[in-house]
Design an enzyme around this catalytic site. Structure first.
Site, PDB file in Angstrom:
ATOM      1  N   CYS A  81      27.413 -37.823  -8.438  1.00  0.00           N
ATOM      2  CA  CYS A  81      28.749 -37.243  -8.322  1.00  0.00           C
ATOM      3  C   CYS A  81      29.093 -36.049  -9.200  1.00  0.00           C
ATOM      4  O   CYS A  81      29.274 -34.934  -8.728  1.00  0.00           O
ATOM      5  CB  CYS A  81      29.793 -38.331  -8.565  1.00  0.00           C
ATOM      6  SG  CYS A  81      29.608 -39.789  -7.532  1.00  0.00           S
ATOM      7  N   HIS A 139      36.685 -35.963 -11.618  1.00  0.00           N
ATOM      8  CA  HIS A 139      35.409 -36.296 -12.257  1.00  0.00           C
ATOM      9  C   HIS A 139      34.768 -35.119 -12.998  1.00  0.00           C
ATOM     10  O   HIS A 139      33.538 -35.042 -13.118  1.00  0.00           O
ATOM     11  CB  HIS A 139      34.434 -36.866 -11.226  1.00  0.00           C
ATOM     12  CG  HIS A 139      33.471 -37.867 -11.821  1.00  0.00           C
ATOM     13  ND1 HIS A 139      32.355 -38.314 -11.154  1.00  0.00           N
ATOM     14  CD2 HIS A 139      33.466 -38.510 -13.019  1.00  0.00           C
ATOM     15  CE1 HIS A 139      31.705 -39.180 -11.900  1.00  0.00           C
ATOM     16  NE2 HIS A 139      32.373 -39.322 -13.034  1.00  0.00           N
TER      17      HIS A 139
END
Length: 486
Positions: A81, A139
Site C-alpha cells: 500500500c 496512508h
C-alpha cells in the site's frame, strides 16, 4: 477475455511533461480536463469483468473500460500500500525518496511521512487552478504536515491510516468503548473518519460514504465552474472482509465465504462508480473528465482475491504483486474499444496529468515516469523497452524484479534470479535463464544501476528491520546481484 492492465515502473528515467506555465484563467480552466483517479486497495488482477473475472460482475467499470482504453500491461511501483501510493503522489519510486515501508500509527510512527520536500501532483494541479480533493484512504503520514490539506488538497474526507472497518455501527461502538476505558493507542481501523481535520460521525457503509462524498465534491465544483482533481482511494476490498448483505446477494453462485464477501465489496465500488458516472453526466462533465482506474498492488489471495493468470500476490515481486487492471476513460480524446499493450506505470500519472492540465512542474522536480498521453493516443512504441522495477525489502533479504519489453526478471524468497518471456508466460512458470544467460545478465546489470539511486529508509516497519539496515544486511545489493568486483 484476457485484457489485463499494466502500469510500468521505469528506472532512472527522470522525464517530465513539458513545463508549460500554470494557467488559472477562466479561459484556460475551461479547456482543462477534470481528473478522477479511482484507486482500489488490494484488488486482484482477475477481479473485475473487463480483466477477465469469471465470477465477479462489475458492469459500470466494464462499461467505462470498453468505452475507453484498457492497458494490458499496467504496473504500480510497489507490491503493498503505502509505498505504491507515495509513488502516485510524487512520481518517484519509493526507494528513491526513503519511503519503502508502510506507516502504522500504533507503532509510534506518527512523526514520519512522505518527505515534504517532494511536491505532490496535487500541489501542481492546485497551482494550475484545480479544486483538489482526496477521498478515502491516505496512508502517507499522520502528523499535520503530512496530511492531505498540507499536501496540495483543498479538501479531505476519509482516514489517515492504512485501513478501516466498514460498518460505522460496529466500529463506532468499539472506538467509544476503548476511549472511555482510557486506551492509549486505539486501533486505527476503529477511529472516526475526518473531514479535513474534523472528526465526523459517519453513518453509511464506508465504501458508500466515499462514493457519496465524491459525488458531493463533483457537484460543488460544477457550481464553482472549476476543474477538479479527485483522488478517490477506496479501501475496498482490503481486509477486514466486510460487505453488505444485498451486495453479497448479487453472487449466489459463489460458495466460499471470503470470496463472496470480497465480491460484495468489489460490487459496492462498482455501484459507487456508477453513481459517480451519472453525476458527471447530469452536470455535463462526463465528456471532459479523465477517469483512471487501477489497484494499488496485487490482490491478497489468502483473503478472497484472484490474481489469475499471474503468479504471486500482494507483497511479491512476481507479476501478481504489482501488475494491475487499469483503464483510462476520456471521451474527448480516447476512442472506445482502445487497448494499449506496451507497459505503463503509475509513475506516469504525475507528468501526464500535469501536461493535460497545462500545469507547471516545479524546477528541479525529479520524476521517474513520463507523460504518456501522446503515446497511447498515437499507438507509439517508444516506451516498449523502458524498464519497470519492483523491489521489496524482507527481513534479511530482498525480493526484486524488472519488466523490460517482452522479458521479466524475478528474484523471490532469496532464491536465484529467474528470467521469463512474460508475454508468452504470464504465470512465470518457465524459467529461461539458462537459455538466455546474456539477457539475464543484461537485466540484472540494468537493475543494479537503478539501485544506486536508492536512499536509506526514513523509517522501518519494525526495530528488527532497522537493525538489518544498521548492520548492512539490508539492502546489500552487491550480494543480491552477485557483484564480486569493484
Amino acid at each position: 477475455m484476457n485484457r489485463i492492465l499494466a502500469v510500468l515502473m521505469f528506472a532512472g528515467v527522470f522525464v517530465g511533461c513539458s513545463n508549460k506555465p500554470g494557467n488559472t484563467s477562466k479561459e484556460a480552466s475551461s479547456k482543462q480536463p477534470n481528473i478522477l483517479v479511482v484507486l482500489c486497495d488490494d484488488l486482484g488482477y482477475a477481479d473485475v469483468g473487463f480483466n477477465g473475472s469469471p465470477d465477479i460482475k462489475t458492469p459500470n467499470l466494464d462499461q467505462l473500460a470498453t468505452n475507453g482504453m484498457i492497458f494490458s500491461s499496467a504496473y504500480v511501483t510497489h507490491p503493498f500500500c503505502g509505498p505504491s501510493r507515495a509513488s502516485i503522489m510524487t512520481g518517484r519510486y519509493a526507494q528513491n525518496i526513503g519511503t519503502p515501508y508502510n506507516l502504522y500509527e500504533e507503532k509510534g510512527r506518527t512523526d514520519d511521512g512522505v518527505p515534504v520536500s517532494e511536491t505532490f501532483i496535487s500541489n501542481v494541479l492546485q497551482d494550475a487552478g484545480y479544486y483538489t480533493a482526496a477521498v478515502g484512504k491516505w496512508h502517507l503520514g499522520f502528523s499535520p504536515r503530512f496530511q492531505p490539506n498540507n499536501r496540495g488538497f483543498d479538501e479531505f474526507y476519509g482516514f489517515l491510516s492504512g485501513g478501516h472497518d466498514y460498518f460505522p455501527e460496529r466500529f463506532s461502538a468499539k472506538y467509544q468503548k476503548q476511549k472511555e476505558a482510557g486506551v492509549d493507542h486505539i486501533w486505527e481501523y476503529l477511529k472516526p473518519l475526518v473531514h479535513d481535520t474534523t472528526e465526523v460521525e459517519e453513518k453509511e457503509y464506508i465504501t458508500d460514504a466515499l462514493s457519496r462524498e465524491t459525488i458531493r465534491i463533483i457537484n460543488e465544483t460544477s457550481e464553482r465552474q472549476k476543474p477538479f482533481f479527485i483522488y478517490l482511494a477506496y479501501n475496498a476490498p482490503h481486509v477486514p472482509l466486510q460487505a453488505k448483505e444485498e451486495d453479497m446477494a448479487q453472487f449466489p453462485e459463489i460458495e466460499d465465504k471470503d470470496r463472496k464477501t470480497y465480491a460484495g465489496m468489489v460490487y459496492a465500488v462498482d455501484r459507487g462508480v456508477g453513481d459517480i458516472i451519472n453525476t458527471l453526466k447530469e452536470n455535463g462533465q462526463f465528456e471532459n473528465t479523465l477517469i483512471v482506474f487501477l489497484s494499488d498492488n496485487g490482490g491478497n489471495t489468502d483473503r478472497g482475491a484472484n490474481n489469475a493468470p499471474l503468479q504471486g500476490r500482494k507483497g511479491d515481486a512476481w507479476e501478481g504483486g504489482f501488475r494491475t487492471p487499469m483503464f483510462f476513460h476520456y471521451p474527448e480524446k480516447i476512442k472506445p474499444n482502445s487497448t494499449f499493450d506496451i507497459p505503463v506505470s503509475a509513475l506516469d500519472f504525475y507528468p501526464t496529468f500535469a501536461e493535460l492540465a497545462g500545469a507547471k512542474i516545479p524546477k528541479g522536480k525529479i520524476l521517474d515516469g513520463t507523460a504518456i498521453m501522446d503515446d497511447i493516443l498515437e499507438g507509439k512504441e517508444d516506451l516498449k523497452d523502458r524498464p519497470v522495477y519492483v523491489c521489496r525489502y524482507r527481513e534479511d533479504y530482498v525480493d526484486a524484479g524488472t519488466r523490460m519489453g517482452d522479458w521479466k526478471l524475478t528474484k523471490m524468497y532469496n532464491e536465484d534470479w529467474k528470467l521469463f518471456k512474460i508475454n508468452e508466460d504470464l504465470g512465470e512458470a518457465n524459467d529461461v535463464s539458462t537459455e538466455y544467460p546474456e539477457k539475464l545478465q543484461e537485466l540484472k546489470a540494468d537493475m543494479y544501476e537503478w539501485t544506486k539511486g536508492h536512499v536509506k529508509p526514513l523509517w522501518c516497519y519494525t526495530p528488527e528491520d532497522q537493525l538489518m539496515w544498521d548492520k548492512g544486511v539490508l539492502p546489500n545489493y552487491r550480494k543480491v546481484f552477485n557483484i564480486t568486483n569493484n
